[in-house]
Write a protein that holds these residues in place. Structure first.
Motif, PDB file in Angstrom:
ATOM      1  N   ASP A 299       2.496   9.783  -6.664  1.00 31.78           N
ATOM      2  CA  ASP A 299       1.420   8.850  -6.338  1.00 31.78           C
ATOM      3  C   ASP A 299       1.857   7.944  -5.187  1.00 31.78           C
ATOM      4  OD1 ASP A 299      -1.162   7.418  -7.091  1.00 31.78           O
ATOM      5  OD2 ASP A 299       0.290   5.787  -7.274  1.00 31.78           O
ATOM      6  N   ALA A 300       1.028   7.840  -4.139  1.00 28.98           N
ATOM      7  CA  ALA A 300       1.384   7.077  -2.928  1.00 28.98           C
ATOM      8  C   ALA A 300       1.669   5.613  -3.241  1.00 28.98           C
ATOM      9  CB  ALA A 300       0.266   7.194  -1.897  1.00 28.98           C
ATOM     10  N   GLY A 301       0.844   5.014  -4.093  1.00 28.13           N
ATOM     11  CA  GLY A 301       1.032   3.606  -4.459  1.00 28.13           C
ATOM     12  C   GLY A 301       2.329   3.395  -5.217  1.00 28.13           C
ATOM     13  N   PHE A 302       2.638   4.341  -6.118  1.00 30.96           N
ATOM     14  CA  PHE A 302       3.868   4.255  -6.914  1.00 30.96           C
ATOM     15  C   PHE A 302       5.094   4.377  -6.009  1.00 30.96           C
ATOM     16  CE2 PHE A 302       7.216   5.630  -9.713  1.00 30.96           C
ATOM     17  CZ  PHE A 302       6.962   4.965 -10.905  1.00 30.96           C
ATOM     18  N   ALA A 303       5.035   5.333  -5.077  1.00 32.36           N
ATOM     19  CA  ALA A 303       6.159   5.541  -4.154  1.00 32.36           C
ATOM     20  C   ALA A 303       6.385   4.304  -3.297  1.00 32.36           C
ATOM     21  CB  ALA A 303       5.880   6.755  -3.268  1.00 32.36           C
ATOM     22  N   LYS A 304       5.287   3.691  -2.838  1.00 35.36           N
ATOM     23  CA  LYS A 304       5.376   2.502  -1.980  1.00 35.36           C
ATOM     24  C   LYS A 304       5.970   1.321  -2.758  1.00 35.36           C
ATOM     25  CE  LYS A 304       2.602  -0.211   1.247  1.00 35.36           C
ATOM     26  NZ  LYS A 304       1.230  -0.485   1.750  1.00 35.36           N
ATOM     27  N   ALA A 305       5.516   1.136  -3.992  1.00 35.51           N
ATOM     28  CA  ALA A 305       5.989   0.015  -4.814  1.00 35.51           C
ATOM     29  C   ALA A 305       7.458   0.163  -5.200  1.00 35.51           C
ATOM     30  CB  ALA A 305       5.126  -0.101  -6.070  1.00 35.51           C
ATOM     31  N   SER A 306       7.928   1.408  -5.293  1.00 36.63           N
ATOM     32  CA  SER A 306       9.297   1.647  -5.770  1.00 36.63           C
ATOM     33  C   SER A 306      10.339   1.647  -4.651  1.00 36.63           C
ATOM     34  CB  SER A 306       9.362   2.991  -6.507  1.00 36.63           C
ATOM     35  OG  SER A 306       9.111   4.050  -5.601  1.00 36.63           O
ATOM     36  N   ARG A 307       9.884   1.643  -3.403  1.00 35.72           N
ATOM     37  CA  ARG A 307      10.817   1.787  -2.273  1.00 35.72           C
ATOM     38  C   ARG A 307      11.902   0.719  -2.227  1.00 35.72           C
ATOM     39  NH1 ARG A 307       6.927   3.214   2.745  1.00 35.72           N
ATOM     40  NH2 ARG A 307       6.191   1.149   2.172  1.00 35.72           N
ATOM     41  N   ASN A 308      11.543  -0.504  -2.661  1.00 32.21           N
ATOM     42  CA  ASN A 308      12.479  -1.628  -2.512  1.00 32.21           C
ATOM     43  C   ASN A 308      13.192  -1.990  -3.814  1.00 32.21           C
ATOM     44  OD1 ASN A 308      13.666  -3.422  -0.694  1.00 32.21           O
ATOM     45  ND2 ASN A 308      12.318  -5.093  -1.295  1.00 32.21           N
ATOM     46  N   ILE A 309      13.182  -1.089  -4.779  1.00 33.73           N
ATOM     47  CA  ILE A 309      13.858  -1.363  -6.055  1.00 33.73           C
ATOM     48  C   ILE A 309      15.212  -0.653  -6.061  1.00 33.73           C
ATOM     49  CG2 ILE A 309      13.727  -1.146  -8.568  1.00 33.73           C
ATOM     50  CD1 ILE A 309      10.701  -1.136  -8.335  1.00 33.73           C
TER      51      ILE A 309
END
Length: 199
Positions: free
Chosen positions: A133-143
């Motif tokens: 999921d694009a939103g999930f990938a974007k949100a997880s990038r900085n973790i």
């Protein structure tokens, strides 16, 4: 548990990643004079024929590394067994979590961090469906200590290097189909049994 199988698959994966570009120059490749440093006899020093010899500063390297391919072959059965073992280990340790899907309402890192904290997944790998999921990938990038992969990218090394394994329901189905293949090419075990029953 088969730590020997896990070790073989992880070593195979890491060997494939190696660039193998390390290179050194031998005496014939070093740039420099070919003149004999001094006379063969009469100086009291050890005889020398070249300043490009390995004992001199700036000379050639003996038996140094050369570009090479570090990869080696591993049978399909061992690769498949490695992935099955890695999943089994996470299940046995109670570190396997299954989610309905990996979609987020808003692509916010803070929201995802809260969800992960609720699952107790501080150091985790999330395996999604055919695509992440694009939103999930974007949100997880900085973790930190958090990876996201599509189902076809599931591999032993990434599963074992993270503490918690999180799978979506779609990922579970994809992995079950991938690992359930038999001698009947392209069929799952259930489909193969049904085909044999009809024959």
């Amino acid at each position: 548990s088969r730590p020997d199988i896990l070790a073989r698959v992880v070593n195979w994966q890491l060997a494939k990643r190696r660039a193998g570009t390390a290179s050194t120059k031998g005496i014939s490749q070093v740039r420099g004079t070919t003149k004999k440093p001094y006379a063969q006899k009469g100086t009291g020093n050890a005889r020398q024929g070249s300043l490009r010899s390995p004992q001199f500063r700036g000379g050639g390297i003996i038996f140094g590394p050369k570009p090479r391919d570090f990869s080696f072959k591993l049978t399909k059965k061992v690769k498949s067994l490695g992935l099955k073992t890695a999943l089994s280990v996470k299940q046995a340790e109670g570190k396997l979590v299954v989610l309905k899907d990996g979609a987020l309402v808003a692509a916010k890192t803070a929201e995802l961090k809260k969800k992960l904290a609720g699952l107790g997944a501080v150091n985790a790998l999330v395996i999604g469906g055919a695509s992440v999921d694009a939103g999930f990938a974007k949100a997880s990038r900085n973790i930190a200590n958090f990876d996201v992969l599509p189902a076809q990218g599931a591999n032993v090394y990434d599963i074992m290097r993270r503490d918690t394994l999180v799978l979506t329901e779609e990922a579970v189905k994809t992995l079950a189909a991938r690992l359930g293949k038999t001698k009947h090419k392209g069929l799952t075990q259930d489909e193969a049994r049904a085909q044999e029953a009809r024959a």
